[in-house]
Design a protein around this motif. Structure first.
Motif, PDB file in Angstrom:
ATOM      1  N   THR A 280       3.212   1.649  12.094  1.00 30.30           N
ATOM      2  CA  THR A 280       2.733   2.308  10.882  1.00 30.30           C
ATOM      3  C   THR A 280       1.232   2.546  10.940  1.00 30.30           C
ATOM      4  O   THR A 280       0.461   1.627  11.231  1.00 30.30           O
ATOM      5  CB  THR A 280       3.044   1.442   9.637  1.00 30.30           C
ATOM      6  N   GLN A 281       0.831   3.772  10.639  1.00 28.38           N
ATOM      7  CA  GLN A 281      -0.589   4.091  10.561  1.00 28.38           C
ATOM      8  C   GLN A 281      -1.083   4.167   9.118  1.00 28.38           C
ATOM      9  O   GLN A 281      -2.228   3.831   8.834  1.00 28.38           O
ATOM     10  CB  GLN A 281      -0.863   5.420  11.282  1.00 28.38           C
ATOM     11  N   LYS A 282      -0.224   4.626   8.201  1.00 25.77           N
ATOM     12  CA  LYS A 282      -0.638   4.745   6.811  1.00 25.77           C
ATOM     13  C   LYS A 282       0.287   4.003   5.844  1.00 25.77           C
ATOM     14  O   LYS A 282      -0.171   3.220   5.035  1.00 25.77           O
ATOM     15  CB  LYS A 282      -0.707   6.219   6.396  1.00 25.77           C
ATOM     16  N   LEU A 283       1.593   4.255   5.931  1.00 23.52           N
ATOM     17  CA  LEU A 283       2.524   3.750   4.916  1.00 23.52           C
ATOM     18  C   LEU A 283       3.843   3.322   5.536  1.00 23.52           C
ATOM     19  O   LEU A 283       4.445   4.080   6.296  1.00 23.52           O
ATOM     20  CB  LEU A 283       2.788   4.854   3.869  1.00 23.52           C
ATOM     21  N   LEU A 284       4.268   2.103   5.208  1.00 25.52           N
ATOM     22  CA  LEU A 284       5.587   1.603   5.607  1.00 25.52           C
ATOM     23  C   LEU A 284       6.486   1.579   4.379  1.00 25.52           C
ATOM     24  O   LEU A 284       6.120   1.024   3.342  1.00 25.52           O
ATOM     25  CB  LEU A 284       5.481   0.197   6.191  1.00 25.52           C
ATOM     26  N   VAL A 285       7.652   2.206   4.493  1.00 27.22           N
ATOM     27  CA  VAL A 285       8.637   2.230   3.410  1.00 27.22           C
ATOM     28  C   VAL A 285       9.779   1.299   3.797  1.00 27.22           C
ATOM     29  O   VAL A 285      10.377   1.467   4.866  1.00 27.22           O
ATOM     30  CB  VAL A 285       9.181   3.651   3.162  1.00 27.22           C
ATOM     31  N   ILE A 286      10.085   0.334   2.952  1.00 27.73           N
ATOM     32  CA  ILE A 286      11.131  -0.652   3.251  1.00 27.73           C
ATOM     33  C   ILE A 286      12.189  -0.609   2.163  1.00 27.73           C
ATOM     34  O   ILE A 286      11.868  -0.644   0.969  1.00 27.73           O
ATOM     35  CB  ILE A 286      10.537  -2.068   3.353  1.00 27.73           C
TER      36      ILE A 286
END
Length: 676
Positions: A280-286
Motif C-alpha cells: 500500500t502506498q496511500k490507502l488499504l481497504v480491509i
C-alpha cells in the motif's frame, strides 16, 4: 521535563534496542540512562497508578513526547517472552491508554533480549546465545512478521526446528501431521455481477476516478478487476487459487476484500494483512464478514471460526474485534466505513482530506441569472457588470468556501486582480453590489463550513486520533479564518463533544431539529426519528451525536431509511425497510449502536412473517414531496380502520397488524384499503 529536554536526553542514549522510532530497555538497565530519565520514568508510572510489578520494560519514542510501559512478566524465564499489557502514556496530552494482550491468541513477543539489559547482567550471555541460535537457524532473515507469537512458532517449525525449554533443537526427523479437515478455500470466491461493496465505497468516495492505481489482494475470480479495467482504470490483482502467477505490485490503493475471514491459519492471516500493507502506498481497504453469535452457532466450530455447509472456513468478526485486530497488527488507527469495512491510510494527508470531506455538507449553489442592478456613478461596479460571469464565478467560490479564496483557490485570480485588485477587495465590493440575500447565502455558508470543521475535529477527538501537523493548505486557511488558530478550534470542539452526554442539551436540540427538519417524529423525552436524507440538516450538536455513534458502525449506506436518536440512553438506532416507497414498508434490519458500551446489536428480520410494519409513514415525508398527500390520506384511513392515532409512532408485530386487518375485513392494495 518537557518535550525538548526529553528529545535531547533520548538522543544521548547508547544502550537498549534501537529501532527507527523508539528504544526498548529493561528497567534493570536504567542505571545507564541519564539521571533525569532514571527518575522521570518511574515517576510517570507512579502518576498513572501503575504498580512496579505491572511493567518491566520501557519504550522511549524518539520523535514524540511519549513512552510505553510494557509488562513482560516472563522476561527472564522465557526465551521469547509474550507481552501481557502495554500502557501508552502521551506526555504532551497528559493522557494514557492501556492495551491488554492476555486474551489474545497471537500476542507480540520479544527478540534479542541482550540488547535490553546491560552487559554485566547475569543473564546477558544466555540472551546472546539464544539470539545467536536464531541467527544460525535463519530465523531473522525476514523480520517483518516475527513479532507475533504464532508467526514465530510457525517459522521455527518451517525452518526444521523445535523449542525445548526455550532453546532451539533441529527437528528434521519429525514429520508434521496433516490436518484431518481439508478446507476448500477456492469455494469462497463467489461470482459477482456488479462491483463488490468495498469497490462501490471507493467509487462513492471518489477513489475510482482514474487518478489512483489499484491492487486487489485476493481478487478471487477477478470480477471487480474486469469491471475496473473496462473503465480504463489501472487495476491489477493476485489470488492464490485463481491468479497465482500474477505479480504482487505496489499500488496507491490496495483492497484486501473478504480475505482475512477465509484464512483458517492465524499466522498466514496476519502475513496476508502485513503483505497487503507493504504493497500500500496511500490507502488499504480491509473487509471482513460480520455476524452475531446466534448465526455462528448453527455451524461446526473450527479453530477460531466455523466450517460452512460447503466445507469452507469463515472467521466471523464483531466490529470492535476486527478494529482491535487491525490496530494491534498494523499499529495504525482504522477508520470504520461500514460494518466490517475499514480504511487505513498510509498517506496521512489523504487521510485528513478524506475525514474533512466526510463531515462537509455538499451543496449545489444556484447560479444567479438576473443582471446586477448598477449604480452608474460607480466605475468599479460597472467593471463588475461588464464581467458578470467572471465575478459570479468568484462569488460562487466564496459561497463554496465560506470565506474569501486565496490566490491559488480561484483559477482566475489574476483576472480579477487586473480589473479591481486583491481578492479581499473584490469580495467587499461584491458584498455591497449584490442583493442582501446573496450576502445571507454567504453568511450561511460560513456558518455551515465552520460547523463542518467542528464536527470533523470532534470526531478526531472522539477517536483519540493524533492531530497531524501536516494538513492541506485549504484546511489551514479555514482554521485561521474561522477560529483564529488550531488550539482554539480544538478547544471549541472539545467543549461541544463533552456536551453530547448532557441529556437536557440533547433533548433541546431534538426539539429544535423537530421544528426545523422537513419531516420528523419527536417522542418527547425519548427519541427523535427522521429520514437519513435529513442528517446533514440537524443542529450541530446532533450531528456530533450522530457522528460519534457512527464512528463504530461506519457510514450510513443506501439500505438504511430511518435514524432514531435516543435522548436519554446515548443510543442510536438505524432501520432499513424492504421498500420505503410502499404504503406500509416492512422492517428488514434494525441496528442499535450503544455508545456507552461501545457495542452494536444487529437484528435481521430474514423471516418475512416476522417483519414489523412501518405505520404512519407520512410523518417522515416532507409536505413538499409528491407522495406526501397520498400517504397522509392512506395513513388516516388505515388509522381509522384499525383504531390508532395517525400522528403517533405506532409499533406492532406483523402478525398483530395482519390480525387487525382480518378483524375489520380489510386488505391493503398499494395505497388503497379495500374490503376482503
Amino acid at each position: 521535563m518537557n518535550a525538548q529536554l526529553f528529545a535531547e536526553l533520548i538522543s544521548k542514549i547508547k544502550i537498549g534496542k534501537h529501532l527507527p522510532e523508539a528504544i526498548y530497555l529493561h528497567k534493570d538497565a536504567f542505571s545507564a540512562l541519564p539521571p533525569e530519565l532514571q527518575s522521570f520514568i518511574p515517576a510517570v508510572a507512579k502518576a498513572v497508578l501503575l504498580d512496579d510489578e505491572n511493567w518491566d520494560l520501557v519504550k522511549l519514542f524518539k520523535k514524540d513526547f511519549r513512552i510505553s510501559l510494557l509488562s513482560y512478566p516472563t522476561f527472564y524465564q522465557d526465551s521469547y517472552p509474550t507481552l501481557k499489557q502495554s500502557m501508552n502514556v502521551d506526555l504532551s496530552k497528559l493522557k494514557h491508554k492501556i492495551t491488554s494482550y492476555e486474551q489474545t491468541d497471537n500476542p507480540p513477543i520479544l527478540h534479542r533480549k541482550e540488547t535490553m539489559v546491560l552487559s554485566d547482567d547475569p543473564h546477558y550471555q544466555e540472551f546472546v546465545d539464544i539470539t545467536q541460535e536464531g541467527e544460525n537457524a535463519g530465523l531473522y532473515e525476514n523480520t517483518r512478521t516475527i513479532g507475533f507469537k504464532r508467526n514465530w512458532e510457525t517459522l521455527i517449525q518451517n525452518k526444521g526446528f523445535t523449542l525445548v525449554d526455550g532453546r532451539l533443537f533441529r527437528n528434521s526427523a519429525v514429520i508434521k501431521p496433516q490436518e484431518s479437515d481439508s478446507i476448500d478455500r477456492h469455494k469462497t470466491a463467489i461470482v459477482r455481477y456488479g462491483l463488490s461493496v468495498p469497490m462501490k465505497l471507493l467509487s462513492k468516495h471518489g477513489y475510482l476516478n482514474g487518478e489512483h492505481s489499484i491492487f486487489d489482494y485476493g481478487c478471487g475470480r477477478q470480477d471487480d478487476l474486469t469491471e475496473l479495467n473496462a473503465h480504463g482504470l489501472d487495476a491489477t490483482g493476485w489470488d492464490p487459487n485463481f491468479a497465482p502467477d500474477n505479480d504482487k505490485c505496489e499500488s496507491d490503493i490496495v483492497n484486501l476484500g473478504f480475505v482475512l475471514n477465509v484464512i483458517e491459519d492465524q499466522e498466514e492471516r496476519i502475513e496476508a494483512l502485513l503483505g497487503a500493507w507493504d504493497l500500500t502506498q496511500k490507502l488499504l481497504v480491509i473487509s471482513v464478514m460480520i455476524a452475531n453469535e446466534e448465526y455462528i452457532a448453527q455451524f461446526k466450530p473450527y479453530k477460531d471460526g466455523i466450517i460452512t455447509s460447503i466445507n469452507t472456513f469463515q472467521k466471523y468478526y464483531a466490529q470492535a474485534e476486527i478494529k482491535g485486530y487491525l490496530e494491534r497488527s498494523l499499529q495504525e488507527e482504522p477508520i470504520a466505513i461500514a460494518p466490517g469495512i475499514f480504511y487505513i491510510f498510509k498517506d496521512k494527508i489523504a487521510e485528513q482530506q478524506y475525514l474533512q470531506n466526510k463531515y462537509k455538507r455538499h451543496h449545489k449553489w444556484e447560479q444567479r441569472t438576473s443582471p446586477i442592478k448598477l449604480d452608474s456613478k460607480e466605475k468599479l461596479q460597472l467593471v463588475i457588470a461588464q464581467n458578470e460571469i467572471l465575478f459570479q464565478s468568484f462569488w460562487n467560490k466564496c459561497l463554496e468556501l465560506g470565506r474569501v479564496p486565496a490566490n491559488d483557490e480561484f483559477d482566475d485570480t489574476h483576472k480579477v486582480k487586473e480589473l479591481i485588485g486583491s481578492n479581499k477587495k473584490v469580495f467587499e465590493l461584491l458584498k455591497e453590489t449584490y442583493p442582501k440575500e446573496e450576502y445571507g447565502k454567504y453568511q450561511l455558508a460560513k456558518t455551515e463550513h465552520t460547523e463542518d470543521i467542528l464536527l470533523y475535529l470532534c470526531m478526531e477527538l472522539f477517536e483519540k486520533r493524533k492531530p497531524y501537523i501536516h494538513q492541506p493548505d485549504s484546511f489551514k486557511r479555514d482554521i485561521k479564518v474561522f477560529f483564529d488558530g488550531y488550539q482554539h478550534a480544538r478547544d471549541s470542539a472539545k467543549e461541544l463533544l463533552f456536551s453530547i452526554v448532557d441529556t437536557e442539551n440533547i433533548e433541546q436540540e431534538c426539539i429544535k431539529a423537530h421544528n426545523t427538519l422537513p419531516a420528523s417524529l419527536l417522542n418527547e423525552g425519548h427519541s427523535l426519528i427522521f429520514h437519513k436524507d435529513y442528517a446533514e440538516q440537524l443542529p450541530l450538536l446532533l450531528r456530533i451525536y450522530l457522528g460519534a455513534a457512527l464512528q463504530m458502525y461506519g457510514e450510513v449506506d443506501d439500505d438504511i431509511d430511518l435514524i432514531k436518536i435516543h435522548i436519554q440512553s446515548g443510543k442510536l438506532t438505524l432501520t432499513a425497510y424492504d421498500d420505503f416507497e410502499k404504503s406500509v414498508p416492512m422492517l428488514v434490519e434494525r441496528i442499535k449502536i450503544k455508545m456507552a458500551d461501545q457495542d452494536i446489536d444487529f437484528f435481521d428480520y430474514v423471516n418475512k412473517e416476522k417483519r414489523p410494519p412501518l405505520l404512519n409513514k407520512h410523518l417522515f415525508l416532507p409536505e413538499s414531496q409528491v407522495q406526501y398527500k397520498k400517504q397522509l390520506s392512506f395513513d388516516r384511513r388505515l388509522a381509522k380502520a384499525l383504531e390508532f392515532e395517525h400522528v403517533d409512532e405506532v409499533m406492532m408485530t406483523r402478525s398483530e397488524f395482519e390480525s387487525s386487518l382480518l378483524q375489520v375485513n380489510k386488505k391493503i392494495s398499494g395505497f388503497k384499503i379495500a374490503s376482503k
